[in-house]
Design a protein around this motif. Structure first.
Motif, PDB file in Angstrom:
ATOM      1  N   SER A 175       0.834  -1.195   0.000  1.00 39.08           N
ATOM      2  CA  SER A 175       0.000   0.000   0.000  1.00 39.08           C
ATOM      3  C   SER A 175       0.872   1.250   0.000  1.00 39.08           C
ATOM      4  O   SER A 175       1.800   1.372   0.802  1.00 39.08           O
ATOM      5  N   GLY A 176       0.578   2.182  -0.938  1.00 40.25           N
ATOM      6  CA  GLY A 176       1.351   3.422  -1.057  1.00 40.25           C
ATOM      7  C   GLY A 176       2.349   3.396  -2.186  1.00 40.25           C
ATOM      8  O   GLY A 176       2.914   4.436  -2.546  1.00 40.25           O
ATOM      9  N   MET A 177       2.599   2.244  -2.764  1.00 38.61           N
ATOM     10  CA  MET A 177       3.520   2.163  -3.891  1.00 38.61           C
ATOM     11  C   MET A 177       2.902   2.772  -5.147  1.00 38.61           C
ATOM     12  O   MET A 177       1.684   2.803  -5.310  1.00 38.61           O
ATOM     13  N   ILE A 178       3.795   3.216  -6.042  1.00 37.52           N
ATOM     14  CA  ILE A 178       3.382   3.659  -7.373  1.00 37.52           C
ATOM     15  C   ILE A 178       3.288   2.435  -8.277  1.00 37.52           C
ATOM     16  O   ILE A 178       4.174   1.575  -8.265  1.00 37.52           O
ATOM     17  N   ILE A 179       2.219   2.343  -9.040  1.00 39.76           N
ATOM     18  CA  ILE A 179       2.105   1.304 -10.059  1.00 39.76           C
ATOM     19  C   ILE A 179       2.024   2.015 -11.406  1.00 39.76           C
ATOM     20  O   ILE A 179       1.322   3.028 -11.542  1.00 39.76           O
ATOM     21  N   ALA A 180       2.741   1.518 -12.412  1.00 37.89           N
ATOM     22  CA  ALA A 180       2.797   2.247 -13.685  1.00 37.89           C
ATOM     23  C   ALA A 180       3.134   1.330 -14.848  1.00 37.89           C
ATOM     24  O   ALA A 180       3.674   0.225 -14.664  1.00 37.89           O
TER      25      ALA A 180
END
Length: 241
Positions: A175-180
């Motif tokens: 939770s809180g990570m960037i996904i791209a």
């Protein structure tokens, strides 16, 4: 009268002679007895000395044997003591290693907890950040990190992908990570700049909150399946770990 006086004179001399003889005999007997006693004592002393001389080698040998045994026992005890000391040293080294390993594990655990707390702050901020407008998915992510107290991320989605996203393993997503993705085929902006969002947790499951003209919430596997057609989706932290 003359004859009587002569007789008495002779008897007196005979008496003195007898006394002298008796005295000599008594003295001679005493000397002989004393000499015998002295001789017996001398013989006894000589016998004791002889026995002492005869038994001395055995005594000396026994003393040497006891001393040798004592020295051997001392040597064995010193060897055993050395072995015990060496074992104690090994145990001490092992304990120090265990303590160091435990300290390392504790430090890693504390660092991970701190990292997850920072991630939760980003996820919480993503609930309150407004949509910045169509085509500004990267700006939304940057605003979420800034709202959580971290540096503003001056990047497009493809920049976030290459700079911060390091894993495609779902077991490592937090939770809180960037996904791209660096590119996606659903619109011209996506083809050129890709797409991105913030991972968050809901009821134990991972979701993605992202800006597509409005703030949308999508289960992470659906997000991966939809946007991961032309590029493998990846995720990571937007701050130093």
């Amino acid at each position: 009268m003359l004859i009587k006086e002569v007789f008495l004179y002779q008897m007196n001399h005979i008496k003195k002679a007898i006394v002298a003889i008796v005295t000599v005999l008594v003295l001679g007997l005493s000397y002989t007895t004393a000499k015998a006693v002295s001789l017996q004592e001398a013989q006894s002393a000589q016998l004791g000395l002889t026995e002492s001389v005869q038994t001395r080698p055995h005594i000396v040998s026994s003393i040497d044997l006891i001393q040798e045994q004592t020295e051997q026992e001392l040597e064995n005890n010193q060897v055993e003591l050395g072995n015990i000391q060496a074992e104690m040293n090994r145990i001490q080294v092992a304990l120090e290693r265990i303590k160091e390993k435990k300290a390392e594990q504790e430090a890693k655990r504390a660092a991970r907890e701190a990292l997850l707390q920072k991630g939760e702050s980003v996820a919480a901020a993503s609930e309150t950040v407004s949509c910045p407008g169509p085509g500004w998915c990267a700006k939304y992510v940057a605003m979420c990190y800034e709202a959580a107290g971290f540096d503003y991320l001056w990047c497009n989605a493809d920049d976030l992908y290459y700079k911060y996203c390091t894993s495609s393993d779902l077991s490592e997503a937090e939770s809180g990570m960037i996904i791209a993705v660096a590119t996606e085929p659903h619109n011209s902006g996506g083809i050129r700049y890709g797409h991105c969002g913030i991972i968050f947790r809901r009821d134990g499951e991972l979701w993605v909150r992202h800006s597509s003209g409005t703030i949308e919430e999508t289960p992470i596997q659906e997000w991966i399946d939809y946007y991961g057609v032309t590029c493998t989706p990846m995720w990571g932290w937007g701050f130093d770990e």
